[in-house]
Motif scaffolding. Structure first.
Motif, PDB file in Angstrom:
ATOM      1  N   ASP A  55      12.354  30.811  58.976  1.00 42.11           N
ATOM      2  CA  ASP A  55      12.735  30.750  60.385  1.00 42.11           C
ATOM      3  C   ASP A  55      11.962  29.647  61.116  1.00 42.11           C
ATOM      4  O   ASP A  55      10.895  29.239  60.660  1.00 42.11           O
ATOM      5  N   LYS A  88      15.976  27.583  58.304  1.00 44.60           N
ATOM      6  CA  LYS A  88      16.611  27.701  59.605  1.00 44.60           C
ATOM      7  C   LYS A  88      15.968  26.710  60.562  1.00 44.60           C
ATOM      8  O   LYS A  88      14.803  26.866  60.942  1.00 44.60           O
ATOM      9  N   GLU A 147      14.192  36.990  57.389  1.00 48.28           N
ATOM     10  CA  GLU A 147      13.751  35.752  58.047  1.00 48.28           C
ATOM     11  C   GLU A 147      12.244  35.807  58.269  1.00 48.28           C
ATOM     12  O   GLU A 147      11.748  36.719  58.932  1.00 48.28           O
ATOM     13  N   ASN A 192      14.220  39.954  61.199  1.00 44.37           N
ATOM     14  CA  ASN A 192      13.000  39.159  61.359  1.00 44.37           C
ATOM     15  C   ASN A 192      11.783  39.941  60.892  1.00 44.37           C
ATOM     16  O   ASN A 192      11.562  41.070  61.332  1.00 44.37           O
ATOM     17  N   GLU A 233      22.509  37.807  62.866  1.00 43.28           N
ATOM     18  CA  GLU A 233      21.074  38.068  62.972  1.00 43.28           C
ATOM     19  C   GLU A 233      20.877  39.254  63.905  1.00 43.28           C
ATOM     20  O   GLU A 233      21.443  39.287  65.008  1.00 43.28           O
TER      21      GLU A 233
END
Ligand code: C2E
Ligand code: CA
Ligand code: CA
Ligand code: CA
Length: 274
Positions: free
Chosen positions: A177, A198, A147, A115, A58
């Motif tokens: 997420d 997640k 995400e 993200n 990530e």
């Protein structure tokens, strides 16, 4: 601070005043952060604990402001979302991931999660950036995971659905997420093109402490698998948490137990202990 009652504060409340001043400073400093090269990305490994293999990273943003020093993303991302600066930041993140993939042999063929803020789903700019970079072969979007938080699913269902279908068409993987912290219903998982859920760190960190959180983690894994969605747990720090997650067939794990986020310069010499 002198509290006068629910939500009411005395006129001379320094803490609120100080908070406002900090907010104004951060907002101002954010405007020149890109041109002053104050951002960088760090990369945290994700692991398949059953096969003991690294499955990707990530990308996490770090901001070393000339004026304010290191500022945590938990502080500046919400401010950037509010000011609209987040669009430029995400654009920068996507382009930097492409550059970092060129730089690092470790990252080149690895899957990288980025993200995307829920506030950005009203604009197509992040989708366009991915499309442009895909078309110009600057970035292999098939090696990117997007995400997003549950809020994006709820706030603008139709637009979000279209955007997710577009980037998935380019080959991207989609992950939800911070799962469990929002208010999404199971029906969203079924209606959206989602590959991964997640599980939020707040549930993972209480494995071995709070049986309720253990039950939630176990249920989310079972439910996701029933919908043909894979599960990543974030924030695992102890062997006990890893053992529990493995025994419940959690597909992937990200957390300090395996590794903290790693600086780009250290990546190629980094050896993950599995
Ligand atoms: P997130 O997306 O949930 O990212 C995971 C956060 O948990 C990261 O914090 C990571 O360093 C931390 N973490 C991972 N494993 C552990 C662990 O075992 N223990 C503990 N205590 N923490 C762990 P970080 O890097 O400070 O980022 C915080 C949040 O800021 C992120 O939460 C994300 O919401 C936001 N953020 C970071 N980078 C970006 C970005 O490029 N774009 C956007 N839109 N948001 C970002
Ligand atoms: Ca994330
Ligand atoms: Ca989280
Ligand atoms: Ca988060």
């Amino acid at each position: 601070a002198k509290e006068l009652g629910r939500g009411r504060f005395s006129f001379f409340d320094f803490s609120i005043n100080e908070k406002n001043q900090r907010l104004i400073k951060v907002k101002q400093a954010l405007r020149s952060a890109i041109e002053s090269s104050e951002y960088r990305l760090v990369y945290q490994p994700k692991v398949n604990p059953h096969q003991c293999v690294l499955t990707g990273y990530e990308a996490l943003l770090r901001w070393n402001s000339q004026e304010l020093g290191m500022v945590s993303p938990d502080e500046f991302i919400p401010i950037a979302e509010e000011s609209g600066e987040i669009e430029k930041i995400t654009d920068w993140v996507i382009r930097r991931v492409a550059m970092d993939k060129q730089y690092s042999a470790h990252l080149r063929h690895a899957n990288i999660a980025i993200n995307i803020s829920a506030k950005q789903f009203k604009s197509d700019s992040w989708v366009n950036t991915l499309r442009i970079m895909h078309d110009s072969s600057e970035l292999d979007v098939a090696s990117i995971t997007v995400e997003i938080t549950e809020t994006a699913l709820i706030d603008s269902f139709e637009v979000t659905l279209e955007q997710l279908l577009t980037v998935r068409g380019l080959g991207a993987t989609i992950a939800i997420d911070d799962f469990g912290t929002g208010y999404s219903s199971l029906s969203y998982l079924k209606k959206m093109p989602i590959d991964y859920v997640k599980i939020d760190r707040s549930f993972v960190q209480d494995i071995g402490i709070d049986p309720d959180d253990q039950a939630i983690v176990q249920t989310v894994i079972a439910m996701s698998h029933a919908l043909d969605i894979k599960v990543v747990a974030e924030g695992a720090e102890s062997a006990e948490q890893i053992d529990f997650l493995k025994s419940k067939q959690c597909d992937e794990i990200q957390g300090y137990y395996y590794s903290k986020p790693i600086e780009l310069a250290d990546l190629d010499s980094f050896i993950l202990q599995l």
